[in-house]
Design a protein around this motif. Structure first.
Motif, PDB file in Angstrom:
ATOM      1  N   GLN A 120     -29.121  74.755   7.982  1.00  0.00           N
ATOM      2  CA  GLN A 120     -29.239  74.955   9.724  1.00  0.00           C
ATOM      3  C   GLN A 120     -29.656  73.726   9.991  1.00  0.00           C
ATOM      4  O   GLN A 120     -29.725  72.355   9.362  1.00  0.00           O
ATOM      5  CB  GLN A 120     -31.117  75.225   9.403  1.00  0.00           C
TER       6      GLN A 120
ATOM      7  N   THR B  53     -32.051  74.945   0.978  1.00  0.00           N
ATOM      8  CA  THR B  53     -33.527  74.591   2.358  1.00  0.00           C
ATOM      9  C   THR B  53     -33.831  73.376   1.079  1.00  0.00           C
ATOM     10  O   THR B  53     -33.746  73.460  -0.132  1.00  0.00           O
ATOM     11  CB  THR B  53     -34.410  75.615   1.731  1.00  0.00           C
TER      12      THR B  53
ATOM     13  N   ASP C  34     -38.405  69.971   7.763  1.00  0.00           N
ATOM     14  CA  ASP C  34     -37.883  70.700   6.566  1.00  0.00           C
ATOM     15  C   ASP C  34     -37.114  71.409   6.873  1.00  0.00           C
ATOM     16  O   ASP C  34     -36.407  71.809   8.613  1.00  0.00           O
ATOM     17  CB  ASP C  34     -39.337  71.140   6.255  1.00  0.00           C
TER      18      ASP C  34
ATOM     19  N   SER D 200     -33.853  74.567   6.130  1.00  0.00           N
ATOM     20  CA  SER D 200     -33.319  75.862   5.380  1.00  0.00           C
ATOM     21  C   SER D 200     -31.802  75.550   5.633  1.00  0.00           C
ATOM     22  O   SER D 200     -31.133  74.905   6.006  1.00  0.00           O
ATOM     23  CB  SER D 200     -32.913  76.974   6.429  1.00  0.00           C
TER      24      SER D 200
END
Length: 1018
Positions: free
Chosen positions: A982, A958, A977, A979
């Motif tokens: 992701q 992350t 941003d 995780s």
């Protein structure tokens, strides 16, 4: 017109060509998001798969045994482009005067990094070749070909095919592969074909034999005395005039001199016409150099010409004389261009002799002409019947000619001299079948047919060339057996269907098939071109081999006009000539309505294809009227798809969900399907005008996709390109995009599975409206962070609850002056307790129902928005449901007083660390990469900021990636941003410093891909 090869046959060409697959971010998405790599998957990738098909033994050939094991093969493993759909869309845009990308061509050497296969693809195929026992060479400049030299024994074992020898009807001994080559399926999926597995090529010349070739008393050019009535350079030396006079030949009756031909088509004709332009000619033979010297001397011109040899060039030296079989074609091509555009430079790209040249030699010459990118126009007077052609060869050619179009090179090619049966005389079983010539039938090539002509001025008459005697021949034309609207960019031929249009391509595919020729010019040898073949020999000659360089010379002349100097190269010719036919047919072309091209060696047959009013497959659109056509060859660039920005309160303009639907659709977008949304006028609540809008700023959300895929957002009808949103099954993923508007609409294309899509418009760009704002980029600065209290009342950290809001004053952030009209914000929703959305809007507008950032529970999702400020300079961020943290970083502002205007571009790949685009690898923790942006995809050197679509794929932890102007790493601001594991995309507006932007990764390791969508410039 010479034939590239005969005897090799086409089998399953449609299947081979339709196998070309599109690259997308999905490959990385599925592999990273699902993190599944089973033994079964690996086994499937290693299972052998045939590529293409084996050639058939030519008609009349006799199999004589097996090829010698030590025979050396020079092969090429031809790779597919990274993203064929994006390449096709790009070529369409640079060829469309209405597009913001019109004439924003790729620079020399840029094709490989933009559209070539990814580094991982090249590495994968190279590894598979080595594992099979082959020794691959260095990747070609365009990134699309891996050379391999191997013996028959090694190739047979590595590629799973046998090799046989055959004796052709002319006694030639040849070898061929007995089955299609095989590669591991994982590698085979990236390969369009393998060339060089046979040497069936028997090169033929289809230009006509020089007629009444003579030699003046003595040799050389003799004295030169231009006729008083000559309107331009004409053969007036004694060697030429004596030959013409002694045989009673009359200009415009028995031949056409250069000034007479120029006058027939309205071409400007002086000794310097075409100066500053360059024409490249494709040749498979030597040219007698003294012939070119004699020609220049006799015409009184000083045309520059040079030779570039490819694969060793010729081995048989041209010997002049009336019975010469080598050198006539090259002399005709070069002399024709010099006669009509004397000021132009000519480059002779010369490969091995026609009877020795392999299909790989042919590809190498094409590729050299395109990779060098020295010539605005490429002229090809050689070809092969498409029914006899190797599908691997055709596919490789198609990509090379797409590269030429992307670079702004015009390619013209002779359509053949065997009428509607191009295979006639090739010795194949297809001799009597309807067929057309390659490369004239290639979608990115302009096929030039043949006409008869007589007279001048008001007495000028023209008809289809179809001689049918000792001067046998007819202008090639008909319907392609290979290219259709399913595998070729043929929109330019929409509405043009020649009489008799029907063939197996159309019947089998239900598609619109490529028709040739596109245009025509004089080809009949009975009124042919004057040439010298050296050593004092002069004569007349014909064939579509003469018609093609005539059109090439015309394009070279156009290149010197004010329009072309201002707007750039002519580029792909077909969209231009068909648009000219739509808008001003009578002033751009002479319509040929007499005759047909139905011909066999025994003469006329039944009238296929007849010359009729308008377009037909005997002469295409007809012959040129230069004065009417030249204004459209370079045209005027469209106004930039951009201009000043006009922010609006966010309005939902598109939503496919049945419960919330806006627009015409109430179902998810199916795989490989495009939905269209109107974004101007009433559709946007009257907030966006119906006219003058060049681009819109949208916040787009993909909702509950059924599988890993991507959605591409683009202007209506211009074709889908790079991914705008990339996602895996079940995700909710938002992203912003600034997209050019066409017809008041934008298109949403989904690649795989099904997905609902919603779109909110936050503003528009117009080059005609008044009161708009310019953009000023600033270093990214934190305006809000609910986790630390930045931007919150009293500086106290507090999450956003259901229905709660936080108001931010723009001028409280350093660098934001009073009087701004809108802000560019990167907003991130972090770990919401349930699925919800954030709304961002001017504070006096009331809470927005339009979503700016949609998210699922526990997701970290970012989106860039352009949001208006109210009269006090305030914006508000609200949360719809649950509890969520949010951050907002400002990257620039809009102001009526200052700033740069926006220019939208077609998405162009800038960097992809997975495949090596840009030469970068995955970003480790704390690592930065500086990425050049100016000079790529149309971004100029004075750009102050660029708009990027950035995707993070497969992060190991992350974290966040910052995108900022090249230089020191700024304070902790985020571009995206995410995780761990992701996959997420976000639009980023970032300042440009020293022509570069930087990408910084904070934690773990991640892959990053970025496409440039547009730029801001003064």
């Amino acid at each position: 017109m010479p034939s590239l090869w005969s005897g090799s046959t086409r089998t399953a060409a449609g299947a081979a060509l339709s196998a070309i697959a599109a690259f997308s971010l999905v490959a990385g998405v599925a592999g990273t998001a699902q993190a599944v790599s089973t033994a079964g998957d690996n086994a499937a990738k290693l299972t052998p798969k045939r590529v293409g098909s084996a050639p058939r033994i030519p008609a009349g050939a006799v199999r004589t045994g097996s090829a010698a094991a030590d025979t050396t093969l020079h092969l090429a493993v031809n790779l597919k482009p990274r993203d064929p759909a994006a390449l096709s869309a790009f070529v369409a845009q640079v060829s469309d005067p209405k597009s913001a990308n019109y004439h924003r061509y790729l620079a020399t050497g840029q094709f490989a990094s933009t559209f070539g296969p990814t580094k991982s693809t090249v590495d994968s195929v190279t590894k598979a070749l080595r594992a099979a026992g082959l020794k691959p060479g260095a990747l070609s400049k365009d990134g699309l070909s891996i050379p391999v030299t191997a013996s028959v024994a090694t190739a047979s074992h590595a590629l799973g095919t046998g090799f046989a020898t055959v004796k052709l009807t002319d006694g030639t001994e040849s070898y061929l592969n007995t089955s299609a080559p095989a590669l591991p399926s994982g590698a085979a999926a990236e390969v369009s074909g393998i060339t060089g597995l046979n040497n069936l090529s028997v090169m033929k010349s289809h230009h006509t034999k020089p007629v009444l070739a003579g030699k003046a008393a003595g040799t050389g050019v003799g004295s030169r005395a231009l006729s008083a009535h000559a309107s331009g350079p004409t053969p007036s030396c004694s060697a030429a005039t004596s030959m013409l006079k002694d045989r009673g030949l009359v200009d415009t009756r028995d031949y056409y001199s250069p000034p007479a031909l120029a006058a027939a088509y309205g071409l400007p004709h002086t000794t310097t016409a075409g100066a500053g332009s360059t024409v490249a000619v494709f040749e498979l033979e030597d040219v007698f150099e003294s012939a070119i010297s004699d020609w220049k001397s006799c015409l009184g011109i000083s045309s520059a010409w040079s030779t570039v040899t490819v694969d060793g060039g010729h081995t048989v030296t041209a010997v002049p004389g009336p019975d010469a079989t080598v050198g006539n074609e090259a002399a005709l091509d070069i002399e024709d261009v010099m006669a009509l555009a004397p000021g132009a430079s000519v480059i002779d790209y010369e490969g091995p002799d026609a009877d020795l040249a392999t299909e790989q030699n042919v590809l190498d010459i094409y590729q050299k002409m395109v990779d060098d990118n020295k010539a605005q126009v490429l002229s090809i007077s050689w070809g092969v019947c498409d029914l006899d052609a190797d599908p691997a060869q055709l596919a490789a050619e198609n990509t090379i000619f797409a590269q030429a179009a992307a670079q702004g090179q015009t390619v013209v090619s002779a359509s053949g001299d065997a009428g509607s049966t191009d295979c006639s005389g090739d010795g194949s079983s297809n001799g009597a079948n309807l067929s057309v010539d390659d490369p004239a039938s290639q979608p990115y090539v302009t096929g030039v047919g043949g006409t008869w002509m007589n007279g001048s001025g008001s007495t000028l008459k023209q008809a289809t060339w179809n001689y049918g005697s000792s001067l046998g021949g007819a202008g090639g034309g008909g319907v392609s057996n290979v290219w259709n609207s399913g595998n070729g960019p043929l929109l330019y031929q929409t509405g043009f269907t020649g009489s008799g249009y029907s063939n197996t391509c159309a019947a089998a595919s239900g598609q619109v098939c490529r028709q040739v020729p596109d245009v025509s010019a004089l080809a009949d040898p009975s009124v042919g071109y004057v040439v010298t073949i050296g050593d004092g020999y002069w004569g007349t000659i014909g064939g579509t081999s003469a018609a093609a360089p005539t059109w090439a010379a015309m394009i070279a002349l156009a290149a010197t006009t004010a329009d072309c100097k201002a707007n750039g190269r002519v580029g792909q010719l077909n969209p231009i000539v068909y648009n000219a036919a739509r808008s001003s047919y009578g002033t751009s072309f002479t319509d040929i309505t007499t005759g047909n091209n139905d011909w066999t060696p025994s003469g006329y047959r039944g009238g296929k294809y007849a010359s009729t009013s308008g377009y037909d497959m005997a002469t295409g659109l007809g012959t040129p009227k230069y004065a009417g056509l030249v204004g459209q060859l370079c045209g005027t660039k469209a106004s930039s798809a951009g201009g000043s920005f006009f922010p609006i309160t966010p309005v939902r303009v598109f939503d496919t969900r049945a419960a919330y639907h806006v627009g015409s659709y109430t179902t998810p977008i199916p795989a490989n399907t495009t939905y269209t949304a109107t974004v101007t006028g009433n559709a946007a609540g009257d907030n966006v005008p119906s006219t003058g809008v060049t681009a819109v700023a949208l916040s787009v959300t993909a909702i509950n996709p059924s599988t890993s895929s991507y959605v591409s957002v683009s202007g209506n009808g211009i074709g889908h390109g790079a991914a705008t949103l990339t996602f895996v099954k079940g995700q909710i993923v938002p992203n912003a995009v600034v997209v050019p508007v066409k017809n008041g609409k934008v298109d949403f294309y989904n690649r795989f599975g099904t997905v609902d899509v919603a779109a909110v418009i936050t503003g528009y760009y117009s080059s005609t409206g008044t009161g708009g704002s310019g953009f000023t980029p600033i270093p990214a600065a934190h305006m809000l962070d609910t986790r630390s209290g930045v931007g919150e009342p009293g500086g106290t950290a507090a999450k956003l609850g259901a229905g709660s809001t936080v108001t931010i004053k723009a001028t409280d952030t350093p660098g934001i002056p009073a009087g701004v009209t809108a802000l560019a914000l990167n907003v991130t929703a972090i770990n919401g307790t349930i699925g919800s959305y954030l709304g961002i809007y001017p504070s006096n507008a009331g809470q927005a129902a339009a979503t700016s950032v949609s998210f699922s529970a526990k997701q970290i999702l970012a989106n860039t928005v352009i949001v208006p400020v109210d009269s006090d300079g305030n914006i508000t961020i609200s949360n719809h449901a649950g509890i969520v943290d949010a951050t907002a970083d400002v990257t620039g502002y809009y102001s009526a007083a200052t700033g740069a205007s926006f220019n939208a571009l077609a998405p162009t790949h800038l960097v992809d660390t997975r495949g090596g685009t840009g030469g970068f690898k995955a970003l480790g923790a704390g690592k930065t990469m500086a990425v050049p942006v100016t000079g790529i995809g149309g971004v100029p050197g004075n750009a102050t900021a660029v708009v990027l679509n950035v995707t993070v794929v497969g992060p190991t932890a992350t974290g966040y990636v910052s995108i900022f102007p090249h230089g020191p790493i700024p304070a902790a601001t985020t571009g995206i941003d995410f995780s761990a594991k992701q996959t997420i995309s976000n639009m980023v507006v970032v300042s440009v410093t020293a022509g570069q932007v930087d990408f910084y990764n904070r934690f773990g390791t991640t892959n990053v891909a970025a496409d440039v969508l547009g730029y801001y410039a003064p």
